[in-house]
Motif scaffolding. Structure first.
Motif, PDB file in Angstrom:
ATOM      1  N   ARG A 199      -7.477 -25.867  19.858  1.00 62.43           N
ATOM      2  CA  ARG A 199      -7.088 -24.616  20.336  1.00 62.43           C
ATOM      3  C   ARG A 199      -8.560 -23.575  20.157  1.00 62.43           C
ATOM      4  O   ARG A 199      -9.263 -23.698  19.398  1.00 62.43           O
ATOM      5  N   PHE A 200      -8.816 -22.844  21.109  1.00 62.90           N
ATOM      6  CA  PHE A 200      -9.927 -22.251  21.320  1.00 62.90           C
ATOM      7  C   PHE A 200      -9.513 -20.384  21.099  1.00 62.90           C
ATOM      8  O   PHE A 200      -9.132 -20.134  21.865  1.00 62.90           O
ATOM      9  N   PHE A 201     -10.293 -19.900  20.115  1.00 63.57           N
ATOM     10  CA  PHE A 201     -10.253 -18.675  19.649  1.00 63.57           C
ATOM     11  C   PHE A 201     -11.276 -17.723  20.078  1.00 63.57           C
ATOM     12  O   PHE A 201     -12.373 -18.058  19.457  1.00 63.57           O
ATOM     13  N   VAL A 202     -11.270 -16.854  21.229  1.00 66.55           N
ATOM     14  CA  VAL A 202     -12.575 -16.262  21.582  1.00 66.55           C
ATOM     15  C   VAL A 202     -12.246 -14.714  21.474  1.00 66.55           C
ATOM     16  O   VAL A 202     -11.075 -14.256  21.389  1.00 66.55           O
ATOM     17  N   LEU A 203     -13.210 -14.161  21.539  1.00 62.20           N
ATOM     18  CA  LEU A 203     -13.500 -12.624  21.466  1.00 62.20           C
ATOM     19  C   LEU A 203     -13.121 -11.739  22.543  1.00 62.20           C
ATOM     20  O   LEU A 203     -12.605 -10.730  22.278  1.00 62.20           O
ATOM     21  N   SER A 204     -13.003 -12.604  23.550  1.00 67.16           N
ATOM     22  CA  SER A 204     -12.893 -11.367  24.907  1.00 67.16           C
ATOM     23  C   SER A 204     -12.447 -12.488  26.185  1.00 67.16           C
ATOM     24  O   SER A 204     -12.696 -13.531  26.215  1.00 67.16           O
ATOM     25  N   THR A 205     -12.051 -11.695  27.292  1.00 66.40           N
ATOM     26  CA  THR A 205     -11.686 -12.369  28.557  1.00 66.40           C
ATOM     27  C   THR A 205     -12.845 -13.166  29.013  1.00 66.40           C
ATOM     28  O   THR A 205     -12.854 -14.421  29.585  1.00 66.40           O
ATOM     29  N   ARG A 206     -14.115 -12.441  29.170  1.00 65.78           N
ATOM     30  CA  ARG A 206     -15.176 -12.950  29.666  1.00 65.78           C
ATOM     31  C   ARG A 206     -15.603 -14.145  28.824  1.00 65.78           C
ATOM     32  O   ARG A 206     -16.248 -14.963  29.656  1.00 65.78           O
ATOM     33  N   ILE A 207     -15.401 -14.401  27.696  1.00 66.05           N
ATOM     34  CA  ILE A 207     -15.791 -15.497  27.036  1.00 66.05           C
ATOM     35  C   ILE A 207     -14.819 -16.500  27.489  1.00 66.05           C
ATOM     36  O   ILE A 207     -15.244 -17.939  27.532  1.00 66.05           O
ATOM     37  N   ALA A 208     -13.503 -16.333  27.498  1.00 72.68           N
ATOM     38  CA  ALA A 208     -12.557 -17.213  27.965  1.00 72.68           C
ATOM     39  C   ALA A 208     -12.870 -17.912  29.135  1.00 72.68           C
ATOM     40  O   ALA A 208     -12.453 -18.955  29.491  1.00 72.68           O
ATOM     41  N   GLN A 224      -8.815  -7.098  19.943  1.00 70.91           N
ATOM     42  CA  GLN A 224     -10.243  -6.355  20.065  1.00 70.91           C
ATOM     43  C   GLN A 224     -11.427  -7.410  19.957  1.00 70.91           C
ATOM     44  O   GLN A 224     -11.207  -8.426  19.445  1.00 70.91           O
ATOM     45  N   PRO A 225     -12.470  -6.957  20.710  1.00 68.49           N
ATOM     46  CA  PRO A 225     -13.926  -7.826  20.572  1.00 68.49           C
ATOM     47  C   PRO A 225     -14.474  -7.770  19.296  1.00 68.49           C
ATOM     48  O   PRO A 225     -15.589  -7.547  19.281  1.00 68.49           O
ATOM     49  N   ASP A 226     -13.876  -8.192  18.198  1.00 73.46           N
ATOM     50  CA  ASP A 226     -14.611  -8.290  17.140  1.00 73.46           C
ATOM     51  C   ASP A 226     -14.096  -9.195  16.035  1.00 73.46           C
ATOM     52  O   ASP A 226     -12.775  -9.877  16.350  1.00 73.46           O
ATOM     53  N   GLU A 227     -14.697  -9.649  15.043  1.00 75.50           N
ATOM     54  CA  GLU A 227     -14.378 -10.726  14.249  1.00 75.50           C
ATOM     55  C   GLU A 227     -13.128 -10.631  13.295  1.00 75.50           C
ATOM     56  O   GLU A 227     -12.396 -11.553  13.102  1.00 75.50           O
ATOM     57  N   GLU A 228     -12.702  -9.228  12.859  1.00 69.22           N
ATOM     58  CA  GLU A 228     -11.675  -9.144  12.220  1.00 69.22           C
ATOM     59  C   GLU A 228     -10.343  -9.327  13.107  1.00 69.22           C
ATOM     60  O   GLU A 228      -9.371 -10.068  12.627  1.00 69.22           O
ATOM     61  N   ALA A 229     -10.359  -9.058  14.280  1.00 67.54           N
ATOM     62  CA  ALA A 229      -9.332  -9.316  15.396  1.00 67.54           C
ATOM     63  C   ALA A 229      -9.348 -10.704  15.426  1.00 67.54           C
ATOM     64  O   ALA A 229      -8.050 -11.330  15.612  1.00 67.54           O
ATOM     65  N   LEU A 230     -10.506 -11.319  15.521  1.00 72.26           N
ATOM     66  CA  LEU A 230     -10.359 -12.867  16.043  1.00 72.26           C
ATOM     67  C   LEU A 230      -9.685 -13.707  14.799  1.00 72.26           C
ATOM     68  O   LEU A 230      -9.038 -14.550  14.891  1.00 72.26           O
ATOM     69  N   LEU A 231     -10.321 -13.323  13.557  1.00 67.47           N
ATOM     70  CA  LEU A 231      -9.514 -13.961  12.354  1.00 67.47           C
ATOM     71  C   LEU A 231      -8.058 -13.781  12.355  1.00 67.47           C
ATOM     72  O   LEU A 231      -7.308 -14.741  11.678  1.00 67.47           O
ATOM     73  N   ALA A 232      -7.570 -12.580  12.641  1.00 65.59           N
ATOM     74  CA  ALA A 232      -6.285 -12.210  12.416  1.00 65.59           C
ATOM     75  C   ALA A 232      -5.519 -13.115  13.449  1.00 65.59           C
ATOM     76  O   ALA A 232      -4.473 -13.458  13.153  1.00 65.59           O
ATOM     77  N   LEU A 233      -5.899 -13.301  14.699  1.00 64.82           N
ATOM     78  CA  LEU A 233      -5.292 -14.031  15.647  1.00 64.82           C
ATOM     79  C   LEU A 233      -5.185 -15.495  14.953  1.00 64.82           C
ATOM     80  O   LEU A 233      -4.209 -16.108  15.105  1.00 64.82           O
ATOM     81  N   LEU A 234      -6.324 -16.108  14.476  1.00 64.69           N
ATOM     82  CA  LEU A 234      -6.330 -17.281  13.960  1.00 64.69           C
ATOM     83  C   LEU A 234      -5.248 -17.502  12.841  1.00 64.69           C
ATOM     84  O   LEU A 234      -4.353 -18.540  12.943  1.00 64.69           O
ATOM     85  N   ARG A 235      -5.226 -16.738  12.022  1.00 65.21           N
ATOM     86  CA  ARG A 235      -4.248 -16.751  10.904  1.00 65.21           C
ATOM     87  C   ARG A 235      -2.806 -16.578  11.550  1.00 65.21           C
ATOM     88  O   ARG A 235      -1.937 -17.371  10.939  1.00 65.21           O
ATOM     89  N   SER A 236      -2.634 -15.775  12.336  1.00 62.97           N
ATOM     90  CA  SER A 236      -1.302 -15.623  13.081  1.00 62.97           C
ATOM     91  C   SER A 236      -0.476 -16.905  13.939  1.00 62.97           C
ATOM     92  O   SER A 236       0.451 -17.041  13.946  1.00 62.97           O
TER      93      SER A 236
END
Length: 238
Positions: A199-208, A224-236
């Motif tokens: 699974r690929f976890f990305v910061l934004s739609t542009r990266i996706a 949100q385009p920041d690491e805190e949101a990215l890691l929260a997504l990974l954990r969830s």
């Protein structure tokens, strides 16, 4: 324990790895890009500039001291927390911290500084939307490129050894350049089996958008385009 590939360059990669270990993941460091300083003449700063904008901490980290000294007294508008911290550490005297969204920062600057000129510390490889948004609003943007982002290459043997021939559960992607490199890497015949279920976890739609459409169902985009949101997504999602 989920195996998570961290593709961002140092020093951020090691910081991310520590956060992953602390929350029960197994990080594997494979920076797909590296940042290098570019030569900059402090004399390029226009006298009319009334503020500084920064959308990447790397733009400050790689800026020469002479340039920072020239700009330090101007109000500095940073895109988010990490960038603001880097700006303060570099010596900027007045730093405002945005929400982490570059377009929101552009709108904020445009509302306050229409018909004025600003200096934009940035990389050679960057998303043009920030500057375009400001220019459309009548803000004069003087871009000063302080660093470049280069792709890092690896042999199949190096990656197989790094991954211990075991599949990767998740990949963290922080830039379109890294996403494009990841796509090429995952398509290599010797490596395809290691990324078939990743699974690929990305910061934004542009990266996706830089990833293969065939992986759409395995792509997750941060709120949100920041690491805190990215890691929260990974954990969830784990």
């Amino acid at each position: 324990m989920l195996r998570v590939l961290v593709t961002r360059p140092e020093p951020g990669a090691s910081r991310t790895a520590r956060q992953l270990r602390e929350t029960g993941f197994q990080p594997i460091l494979l920076p797909l890009t590296e940042t290098v300083a570019l030569p900059v003449d402090a004399g390029v700063v226009p006298d009319a500039a009334v503020a500084v904008a920064i959308t990447s901490a790397n733009a400050v980290r790689h800026a020469p001291e002479e340039l920072i000294a020239t700009l330090a007294a101007l109000p500095c508008h940073a895109v988010g927390k990490r960038t603001a911290e880097a700006a303060r550490k570099a010596g900027f005297l007045s730093v405002s911290e945005g929400s982490g969204d570059a377009e929101a920062l552009a709108d904020s600057i445009a509302a306050a500084l229409s018909d004025k000129a600003i200096v934009y510390l940035c990389g050679r490889v960057r998303f043009q939307g920030f500057e375009q948004r400001l220019k459309t609003a009548g803000v004069g943007v003087h871009a000063v490129e302080t660093y470049d982002t280069l792709q890092v290459g690896y042999s199949d043997e190096t990656i197989v050894a790094l991954l211990s021939s075991q599949p990767v559960d998740a990949v963290l992607l922080y830039s379109a350049k890294a996403a494009a490199a990841m796509q090429v890497l995952a398509r290599r015949p010797a490596l395809q089996g290691l990324f078939e279920r990743t699974r690929f976890f990305v910061l934004s739609t542009r990266i996706a958008a830089a990833l293969d459409d065939t992986a759409n169902e395995r792509i997750r985009i941060a709120a949100q385009p920041d690491e805190e949101a990215l890691l929260a997504l990974l954990r969830s999602a784990s």
